[in-house]
Design a protein around this motif. Structure first.
Motif, PDB file in Angstrom:
ATOM      1  N   GLU A  50       0.985  -1.438 -21.408  1.00 18.43           N
ATOM      2  CA  GLU A  50       0.455  -0.216 -22.015  1.00 18.43           C
ATOM      3  C   GLU A  50       0.364  -0.349 -23.529  1.00 18.43           C
ATOM      4  OE1 GLU A  50       1.632   3.265 -18.820  1.00 18.43           O
ATOM      5  OE2 GLU A  50       3.026   2.840 -20.469  1.00 18.43           O
ATOM      6  N   ALA A  51       1.310  -1.053 -24.136  1.00 21.13           N
ATOM      7  CA  ALA A  51       1.270  -1.271 -25.586  1.00 21.13           C
ATOM      8  C   ALA A  51       0.067  -2.111 -25.996  1.00 21.13           C
ATOM      9  CB  ALA A  51       2.559  -1.946 -26.053  1.00 21.13           C
ATOM     10  N   ASN A  52      -0.481  -2.862 -25.024  1.00 22.19           N
ATOM     11  CA  ASN A  52      -1.627  -3.722 -25.302  1.00 22.19           C
ATOM     12  C   ASN A  52      -2.916  -3.191 -24.676  1.00 22.19           C
ATOM     13  OD1 ASN A  52      -0.751  -6.452 -26.737  1.00 22.19           O
ATOM     14  ND2 ASN A  52       0.937  -5.777 -25.428  1.00 22.19           N
ATOM     15  N   ALA A  53      -2.967  -1.878 -24.499  1.00 22.53           N
ATOM     16  CA  ALA A  53      -4.182  -1.160 -24.094  1.00 22.53           C
ATOM     17  C   ALA A  53      -4.624  -1.414 -22.660  1.00 22.53           C
ATOM     18  CB  ALA A  53      -5.328  -1.474 -25.061  1.00 22.53           C
ATOM     19  N   TYR A  54      -3.710  -1.859 -21.797  1.00 14.33           N
ATOM     20  CA  TYR A  54      -4.008  -1.893 -20.372  1.00 14.33           C
ATOM     21  C   TYR A  54      -3.795  -0.497 -19.803  1.00 14.33           C
ATOM     22  CZ  TYR A  54      -4.010  -7.029 -20.324  1.00 14.33           C
ATOM     23  OH  TYR A  54      -4.304  -8.350 -20.543  1.00 14.33           O
ATOM     24  N   ILE A  55      -4.634  -0.101 -18.874  1.00 14.17           N
ATOM     25  CA  ILE A  55      -4.456   1.178 -18.191  1.00 14.17           C
ATOM     26  C   ILE A  55      -3.615   0.922 -16.944  1.00 14.17           C
ATOM     27  CG2 ILE A  55      -5.601   3.044 -16.947  1.00 14.17           C
ATOM     28  CD1 ILE A  55      -7.998   2.657 -18.768  1.00 14.17           C
ATOM     29  N   VAL A  56      -2.429   1.495 -16.895  1.00  8.82           N
ATOM     30  CA  VAL A  56      -1.492   1.248 -15.797  1.00  8.82           C
ATOM     31  C   VAL A  56      -1.315   2.526 -14.992  1.00  8.82           C
ATOM     32  CG1 VAL A  56       0.802   0.430 -15.173  1.00  8.82           C
ATOM     33  CG2 VAL A  56      -0.313  -0.470 -17.227  1.00  8.82           C
ATOM     34  N   GLU A  57      -1.536   2.431 -13.690  1.00 10.09           N
ATOM     35  CA  GLU A  57      -1.379   3.562 -12.790  1.00 10.09           C
ATOM     36  C   GLU A  57      -0.538   3.137 -11.593  1.00 10.09           C
ATOM     37  OE1 GLU A  57      -5.847   5.389 -13.735  1.00 10.09           O
ATOM     38  OE2 GLU A  57      -5.381   4.534 -11.770  1.00 10.09           O
ATOM     39  N   SER A  58       0.107   4.087 -10.957  1.00  9.08           N
ATOM     40  CA  SER A  58       0.887   3.788  -9.756  1.00  9.08           C
ATOM     41  C   SER A  58       0.126   4.272  -8.525  1.00  9.08           C
ATOM     42  CB  SER A  58       2.259   4.455  -9.823  1.00  9.08           C
ATOM     43  OG  SER A  58       2.134   5.861  -9.883  1.00  9.08           O
ATOM     44  N   PHE A  59       0.384   3.615  -7.415  1.00  2.29           N
ATOM     45  CA  PHE A  59      -0.247   4.052  -6.167  1.00  2.29           C
ATOM     46  C   PHE A  59       0.647   3.685  -4.990  1.00  2.29           C
ATOM     47  CE2 PHE A  59      -1.099  -0.332  -5.745  1.00  2.29           C
ATOM     48  CZ  PHE A  59      -1.600  -0.595  -4.480  1.00  2.29           C
ATOM     49  N   LYS A  60       0.443   4.383  -3.897  1.00  2.00           N
ATOM     50  CA  LYS A  60       1.227   4.154  -2.693  1.00  2.00           C
ATOM     51  C   LYS A  60       0.340   3.488  -1.653  1.00  2.00           C
ATOM     52  CE  LYS A  60       4.560   6.495   0.291  1.00  2.00           C
ATOM     53  NZ  LYS A  60       5.209   7.787   0.636  1.00  2.00           N
ATOM     54  N   LEU A  61       0.635   2.248  -1.349  1.00  2.00           N
ATOM     55  CA  LEU A  61      -0.222   1.436  -0.495  1.00  2.00           C
ATOM     56  C   LEU A  61      -0.361   2.000   0.914  1.00  2.00           C
ATOM     57  CD1 LEU A  61      -1.889  -1.187  -0.340  1.00  2.00           C
ATOM     58  CD2 LEU A  61       0.206  -2.395   0.303  1.00  2.00           C
ATOM     59  N   THR A  62       0.714   2.558   1.437  1.00  2.00           N
ATOM     60  CA  THR A  62       0.694   3.019   2.829  1.00  2.00           C
ATOM     61  C   THR A  62      -0.162   4.260   3.041  1.00  2.00           C
ATOM     62  OG1 THR A  62       2.733   4.259   2.412  1.00  2.00           O
ATOM     63  CG2 THR A  62       2.956   2.052   3.384  1.00  2.00           C
ATOM     64  N   THR A  63      -0.575   4.925   1.963  1.00  2.00           N
ATOM     65  CA  THR A  63      -1.335   6.166   2.112  1.00  2.00           C
ATOM     66  C   THR A  63      -2.816   6.013   1.805  1.00  2.00           C
ATOM     67  OG1 THR A  63      -0.877   6.841  -0.180  1.00  2.00           O
ATOM     68  CG2 THR A  63       0.700   7.525   1.515  1.00  2.00           C
ATOM     69  N   VAL A  64      -3.255   4.804   1.454  1.00  2.00           N
ATOM     70  CA  VAL A  64      -4.678   4.599   1.140  1.00  2.00           C
ATOM     71  C   VAL A  64      -5.320   3.717   2.210  1.00  2.00           C
ATOM     72  CG1 VAL A  64      -4.316   4.854  -1.338  1.00  2.00           C
ATOM     73  CG2 VAL A  64      -4.199   2.572  -0.322  1.00  2.00           C
TER      74      VAL A  64
END
Length: 332
Positions: A50-64
């Motif tokens: 995040e400090a280097n301008a990456y967009i970081v998101e979380s997701f739950k694999l079992t629900t997609v």
């Protein structure tokens, strides 16, 4: 060096991170697996990205139903339960990306005694396998006297060593399992070591670590603890690759190593993300550092040397000086 400046203060980090986010026309998206399979949060790695301008998101694999193709990376951090075949298929389909490739899976194995046969079987298709037991360093030059699984590591020469300071800084890790490269090249896969132990290491079984006798070890030498496998296709002479990165334990990404002024762990892993996302020529990189009071760490050989000097040499020198003084006084 590929980077024109390294920023060490938190104020500068915050300001420049904001500037990089605003001016970044093609942000790289990173998905972190959360809530599934007993994973933990890769706090230090996320902070670095995040400090280097990456967009970081979380997701739950079992629900997609499928992993969003807008993600460039997926991070799986320290799972302790094995993956289902359905979820492994989602990962495989995402890495294939409709035959276009261009995706990257970053998997940090848990630094605990957990076997994940289905996940390991999937990794074996990429030529990588996370072994059982801990890499245990018997060479006192690289291992820690009180905890031989805590050790200085070797950064292999290659794309990800470029620009990394391995002269004044160390690559350090703990609780690492060996990674076996099942082949160097097969079909359109190529495997490569990234970080290895130094010679003198052995494999200590999970259940015998506390009272482990290194002389009973069945395997010894140097062991790979971080590796990659690249699956590549070509359009003319232009390569397009999907990659799988594996570390033999998640402690190597712990804040104690990632934010230490003495260690280059953050530089290495940022290099991996930058180079595989086409950001290797970015002019600014930010590696947040910890400003806690530094500890004085020594190897077992240094500890023995200090003990000999202060417990034997110095007392003997004092005694000898005293004897000389007494003799001189008696002769007066």
């Amino acid at each position: 060096s590929l980077y024109c400046c390294k920023l060490k203060t938190f104020n500068n980090v915050s300001i420049l991170s904001a500037i990089m986010n605003v001016t970044n026309e093609n942000p790289v998206k990173v998905a972190v697996l959360s809530e599934d399979y007993g994973v933990t949060n890769p706090t230090a790695l996320v902070s670095l990205l995040e400090a280097n301008a990456y967009i970081v998101e979380s997701f739950k694999l079992t629900t997609v139903e499928a992993i969003d193709s807008s993600y460039d990376y997926v991070i799986i951090y320290a799972p302790i339960y094995d993956f289902s075949n359905d979820d492994l298929n989602k990962i495989d389909m995402w890495l294939d990306n409709g035959g276009k490739y261009g995706k990257n899976l970053f998997y940090a194995a848990a630094s605990v005694a957990e076997e994940l046969p289905k996940l390991n079987a999937y990794l074996s298709e990429w030529g990588l396998s996370v072994g059982s037991g801990y890499v245990y360093q018997t060479n006192s030059k690289y291992g820690h006297a009180a905890s031989p699984t805590y050790q200085v590591l070797y950064l292999n020469e290659g794309d990800y060593s470029e620009g990394v300071d391995s002269t004044t800084k160390h690559t350090t890790g703990d609780g690492l399992r060996p990674i076996k490269l099942l082949f160097e090249e097969e079909s359109n896969y190529i495997t490569s070591p990234i970080i290895s132990s130094y010679d003198g290491a052995v494999i200590a079984p999970f259940d015998k670590l506390q009272n482990f006798d290194p002389s009973t070890a069945e395997e010894s030498g140097e062991f790979v603890v971080a590796a990659e496998s690249a699956k590549t296709r070509f359009e003319g002479v232009n390569p397009f690759s999907s990659r799988v990165f594996v570390t033999g334990g998640h402690y190597i990404l712990d804040a104690a190593f990632m934010q230490s002024e003495q260690d280059n762990n953050s530089d290495i892993f940022l290099n991996i993300f930058n180079k595989t996302s086409g950001r290797e020529k970015v002019e600014i990189s930010i590696t947040p550092k910890s400003y806690t009071v530094p500890t004085f760490e020594i190897t077992a050989a240094q500890a023995r040397g200090i003990t000999v000097v202060f417990a034997v040499v110095v007392p003997l020198a004092v005694i000898a000086a005293g004897v000389v003084v007494i003799i001189r006084r008696k002769r007066r």
